[in-house]
Design a protein around this motif. Structure first.
Motif, PDB file in Angstrom:
ATOM      1  N   ARG A  69      46.818  17.719 -52.218  1.00  0.00           N
ATOM      2  CA  ARG A  69      47.770  17.395 -51.143  1.00  0.00           C
ATOM      3  C   ARG A  69      48.852  18.467 -51.048  1.00  0.00           C
ATOM      4  O   ARG A  69      49.224  18.897 -49.947  1.00  0.00           O
ATOM      5  CB  ARG A  69      48.378  16.023 -51.398  1.00  0.00           C
ATOM      6  N   TYR A  70      49.360  18.918 -52.201  1.00  0.00           N
ATOM      7  CA  TYR A  70      50.349  19.990 -52.206  1.00  0.00           C
ATOM      8  C   TYR A  70      49.770  21.254 -51.572  1.00  0.00           C
ATOM      9  O   TYR A  70      50.420  21.914 -50.743  1.00  0.00           O
ATOM     10  CB  TYR A  70      50.812  20.288 -53.630  1.00  0.00           C
ATOM     11  N   LEU A  71      48.563  21.619 -51.971  1.00  0.00           N
ATOM     12  CA  LEU A  71      47.966  22.845 -51.452  1.00  0.00           C
ATOM     13  C   LEU A  71      47.805  22.789 -49.942  1.00  0.00           C
ATOM     14  O   LEU A  71      48.059  23.779 -49.237  1.00  0.00           O
ATOM     15  CB  LEU A  71      46.612  23.092 -52.115  1.00  0.00           C
ATOM     16  N   ALA A  72      47.391  21.634 -49.429  1.00  0.00           N
ATOM     17  CA  ALA A  72      47.166  21.512 -47.991  1.00  0.00           C
ATOM     18  C   ALA A  72      48.465  21.386 -47.210  1.00  0.00           C
ATOM     19  O   ALA A  72      48.644  22.024 -46.166  1.00  0.00           O
ATOM     20  CB  ALA A  72      46.260  20.316 -47.709  1.00  0.00           C
ATOM     21  N   GLU A  73      49.394  20.584 -47.728  1.00  0.00           N
ATOM     22  CA  GLU A  73      50.605  20.275 -46.962  1.00  0.00           C
ATOM     23  C   GLU A  73      51.708  21.315 -47.135  1.00  0.00           C
ATOM     24  O   GLU A  73      52.441  21.599 -46.176  1.00  0.00           O
ATOM     25  CB  GLU A  73      51.139  18.907 -47.370  1.00  0.00           C
ATOM     26  N   PHE A  80      38.931  25.252 -49.838  1.00  0.00           N
ATOM     27  CA  PHE A  80      38.946  24.703 -51.191  1.00  0.00           C
ATOM     28  C   PHE A  80      37.579  24.892 -51.835  1.00  0.00           C
ATOM     29  O   PHE A  80      36.543  24.659 -51.205  1.00  0.00           O
ATOM     30  CB  PHE A  80      39.295  23.211 -51.156  1.00  0.00           C
ATOM     31  N   LEU A  81      37.620  25.287 -53.100  1.00  0.00           N
ATOM     32  CA  LEU A  81      36.406  25.459 -53.905  1.00  0.00           C
ATOM     33  C   LEU A  81      36.554  24.563 -55.125  1.00  0.00           C
ATOM     34  O   LEU A  81      37.289  24.885 -56.058  1.00  0.00           O
ATOM     35  CB  LEU A  81      36.253  26.929 -54.296  1.00  0.00           C
ATOM     36  N   ASP A  82      35.872  23.424 -55.113  1.00  0.00           N
ATOM     37  CA  ASP A  82      35.994  22.399 -56.151  1.00  0.00           C
ATOM     38  C   ASP A  82      34.791  22.520 -57.083  1.00  0.00           C
ATOM     39  O   ASP A  82      33.666  22.141 -56.725  1.00  0.00           O
ATOM     40  CB  ASP A  82      36.047  21.016 -55.495  1.00  0.00           C
ATOM     41  N   ILE A  83      35.032  23.045 -58.289  1.00  0.00           N
ATOM     42  CA  ILE A  83      33.954  23.364 -59.222  1.00  0.00           C
ATOM     43  C   ILE A  83      33.917  22.324 -60.334  1.00  0.00           C
ATOM     44  O   ILE A  83      34.910  22.100 -61.021  1.00  0.00           O
ATOM     45  CB  ILE A  83      34.150  24.770 -59.816  1.00  0.00           C
ATOM     46  N   GLY A  84      32.733  21.714 -60.537  1.00  0.00           N
ATOM     47  CA  GLY A  84      32.612  20.612 -61.476  1.00  0.00           C
ATOM     48  C   GLY A  84      33.080  19.334 -60.819  1.00  0.00           C
ATOM     49  O   GLY A  84      33.919  18.600 -61.347  1.00  0.00           O
ATOM     50  N   THR A  85      32.531  19.077 -59.674  1.00  0.00           N
ATOM     51  CA  THR A  85      33.012  18.040 -58.756  1.00  0.00           C
ATOM     52  C   THR A  85      33.075  16.660 -59.382  1.00  0.00           C
ATOM     53  O   THR A  85      34.039  15.914 -59.192  1.00  0.00           O
ATOM     54  CB  THR A  85      32.073  17.995 -57.532  1.00  0.00           C
ATOM     55  N   GLY A  86      32.036  16.289 -60.126  1.00  0.00           N
ATOM     56  CA  GLY A  86      31.937  14.910 -60.606  1.00  0.00           C
ATOM     57  C   GLY A  86      31.466  13.987 -59.498  1.00  0.00           C
ATOM     58  O   GLY A  86      31.313  14.385 -58.332  1.00  0.00           O
ATOM     59  N   LEU A 192      45.186  28.131 -57.945  1.00  0.00           N
ATOM     60  CA  LEU A 192      44.347  27.453 -58.930  1.00  0.00           C
ATOM     61  C   LEU A 192      44.977  26.120 -59.287  1.00  0.00           C
ATOM     62  O   LEU A 192      46.134  26.072 -59.727  1.00  0.00           O
ATOM     63  CB  LEU A 192      44.211  28.308 -60.197  1.00  0.00           C
ATOM     64  N   SER A 193      44.238  25.027 -59.084  1.00  0.00           N
ATOM     65  CA  SER A 193      44.622  23.705 -59.581  1.00  0.00           C
ATOM     66  C   SER A 193      43.707  23.379 -60.746  1.00  0.00           C
ATOM     67  O   SER A 193      42.483  23.266 -60.568  1.00  0.00           O
ATOM     68  CB  SER A 193      44.479  22.649 -58.479  1.00  0.00           C
ATOM     69  N   LEU A 194      44.288  23.253 -61.930  1.00  0.00           N
ATOM     70  CA  LEU A 194      43.479  23.062 -63.139  1.00  0.00           C
ATOM     71  C   LEU A 194      44.106  21.986 -64.008  1.00  0.00           C
ATOM     72  O   LEU A 194      45.333  21.978 -64.217  1.00  0.00           O
ATOM     73  CB  LEU A 194      43.391  24.385 -63.898  1.00  0.00           C
ATOM     74  N   ASN A 195      43.280  21.074 -64.485  1.00  0.00           N
ATOM     75  CA  ASN A 195      43.720  20.171 -65.549  1.00  0.00           C
ATOM     76  C   ASN A 195      42.597  20.024 -66.564  1.00  0.00           C
ATOM     77  O   ASN A 195      41.417  20.060 -66.217  1.00  0.00           O
ATOM     78  CB  ASN A 195      44.183  18.815 -64.986  1.00  0.00           C
ATOM     79  N   ASN A 262      45.846  14.843 -71.115  1.00  0.00           N
ATOM     80  CA  ASN A 262      45.434  15.749 -70.050  1.00  0.00           C
ATOM     81  C   ASN A 262      46.645  16.472 -69.470  1.00  0.00           C
ATOM     82  O   ASN A 262      47.624  15.834 -69.080  1.00  0.00           O
ATOM     83  CB  ASN A 262      44.705  14.984 -68.935  1.00  0.00           C
ATOM     84  N   PHE A 263      46.557  17.805 -69.420  1.00  0.00           N
ATOM     85  CA  PHE A 263      47.637  18.624 -68.890  1.00  0.00           C
ATOM     86  C   PHE A 263      47.142  19.349 -67.647  1.00  0.00           C
ATOM     87  O   PHE A 263      45.984  19.782 -67.587  1.00  0.00           O
ATOM     88  CB  PHE A 263      48.105  19.637 -69.935  1.00  0.00           C
ATOM     89  N   GLY A 264      48.025  19.489 -66.673  1.00  0.00           N
ATOM     90  CA  GLY A 264      47.635  20.150 -65.435  1.00  0.00           C
ATOM     91  C   GLY A 264      48.744  21.013 -64.867  1.00  0.00           C
ATOM     92  O   GLY A 264      49.928  20.828 -65.184  1.00  0.00           O
ATOM     93  N   ALA A 265      48.356  21.953 -64.030  1.00  0.00           N
ATOM     94  CA  ALA A 265      49.296  22.820 -63.333  1.00  0.00           C
ATOM     95  C   ALA A 265      48.622  23.405 -62.110  1.00  0.00           C
ATOM     96  O   ALA A 265      47.387  23.352 -61.967  1.00  0.00           O
ATOM     97  CB  ALA A 265      49.803  23.947 -64.245  1.00  0.00           C
ATOM     98  N   VAL A 266      49.440  23.974 -61.239  1.00  0.00           N
ATOM     99  CA  VAL A 266      48.968  24.737 -60.090  1.00  0.00           C
ATOM    100  C   VAL A 266      49.598  26.122 -60.168  1.00  0.00           C
ATOM    101  O   VAL A 266      50.813  26.245 -60.394  1.00  0.00           O
ATOM    102  CB  VAL A 266      49.353  24.046 -58.759  1.00  0.00           C
ATOM    103  N   GLY A 267      48.769  27.149 -60.030  1.00  0.00           N
ATOM    104  CA  GLY A 267      49.254  28.515 -60.059  1.00  0.00           C
ATOM    105  C   GLY A 267      48.879  29.246 -58.789  1.00  0.00           C
ATOM    106  O   GLY A 267      47.800  29.027 -58.214  1.00  0.00           O
TER     107      GLY A 267
END
Length: 270
Positions: A69-73, A80-86, A192-195, A262-267
């Motif tokens: 949501r942050y990335l889009a808004e 968006f490239l969502d790798i390891g979608t689940g 990059l959005s990673l957690n 679980n830790f996450g960040a956006v770079g």
């Protein structure tokens, strides 16, 4: 629990139901229906060792939603490239992005046939945007990028999503190399959005070790500073690398110790 799922062409996918599968277990913890008995047993065993696992699963999913949501808004990302979608659940990447910007284009990447079968059946785009699905392994970033280029313009900024995936790469150097190769191929303004899971809770560490010994694909919990290393060369968006519930929360975190796993960040790529 699911019966054997249909492939996109109506045939059977040949899913291996003899060993637990992380995507199916994650679906079980999130309250979904797409799992088998072997996954339920493994998920219950993990929960006995670490009762906060469902809270952790929801926290990871919440971070994904808020970061997309942050990335889009706010960051203006439209690819968006969502790798390891689940497995699909509520508020998948394209749904969150296209609510904010209907023209968003999303490529999902996974190498699990169950995930791909469900993704192709359920993850449909807005008329203005697009979604695509790539069958590829995280260890092959060049293949991922080449396939993604059919849908995304890699000369324009891309939001790369790695949600709970890099723990499946046991070698830390290889995991960092994957992130670097992905981000090096993308232009300035990409994000990059990673957690990922950290080794901060002894109960979670022991539960993960037992899960890894079950025959399933292992998942490595790493020190927080190692997770921070995935963002080398990127500009961290406030509040930086934090437990997932504390990244721009919609509501106050509960304070449960499980939230500190679980830790996450956006770079942002400068």
């Amino acid at each position: 629990m699911t019966d054997e799922p249909l492939a996109a062409d109506g045939g059977r996918t040949g899913i291996d139901r003899s060993v637990p599968n992380s995507a199916r277990i994650w679906n079980y913890w999130l309250g979904g229906q797409d799992y088998y008995e072997v996954d339920r047993v493994a998920g219950d065993a993990y929960r006995e060792m670490f009762p906060g696992i469902e809270l952790l699963a929801r926290a990871s999913r919440g971070f994904l939603v808020r970061s997309v949501r942050y990335l889009a808004e706010e960051a203006g990302i439209r690819q968006f490239l969502d790798i390891g979608t689940g497995l699909p659940t509520a508020d998948n990447t394209h749904q969150v992005a296209q609510r904010a910007a209907p023209e968003s284009r999303v490529v999902y990447v996974d190498n699990d046939p169950l995930v791909l079968a469900h993704a192709r059946a359920l993850l449909t785009s807005t008329p203005e945007g697009a979604t695509d699905y790539v069958d590829a392994d995280l260890r092959n970033p060049d293949t991922i990028l080449a396939e993604a280029a059919r849908t995304l313009d890699l000369d324009r900024p891309v939001g790369v999503i790695l949600s709970g995936t890099l723990g499946h790469i046991p070698d830390y150097g290889e995991a960092r190399s994957i992130v670097r190769r992905l981000m090096d191929a993308l232009p300035s303004g990409s994000h990059l959005s990673l957690n990922d899971g950290a080794d901060t809770q002894p109960a979670a560490n022991e539960a993960q070790e037992r899960y890894n010994a079950s025959g399933a694909v292992p998942y490595v919990l790493r020190p927080v500073e190692w997770i921070a290393g995935f963002f080398d060369g990127l500009e961290l968006v406030e509040p930086g690398l934090v437990p997932c519930p504390r990244w721009r929360p919609d509501r106050e975190p509960s304070g449960d110790p499980a939230e500190e796993v679980n830790f996450g960040a956006v770079g942002r790529k400068p």
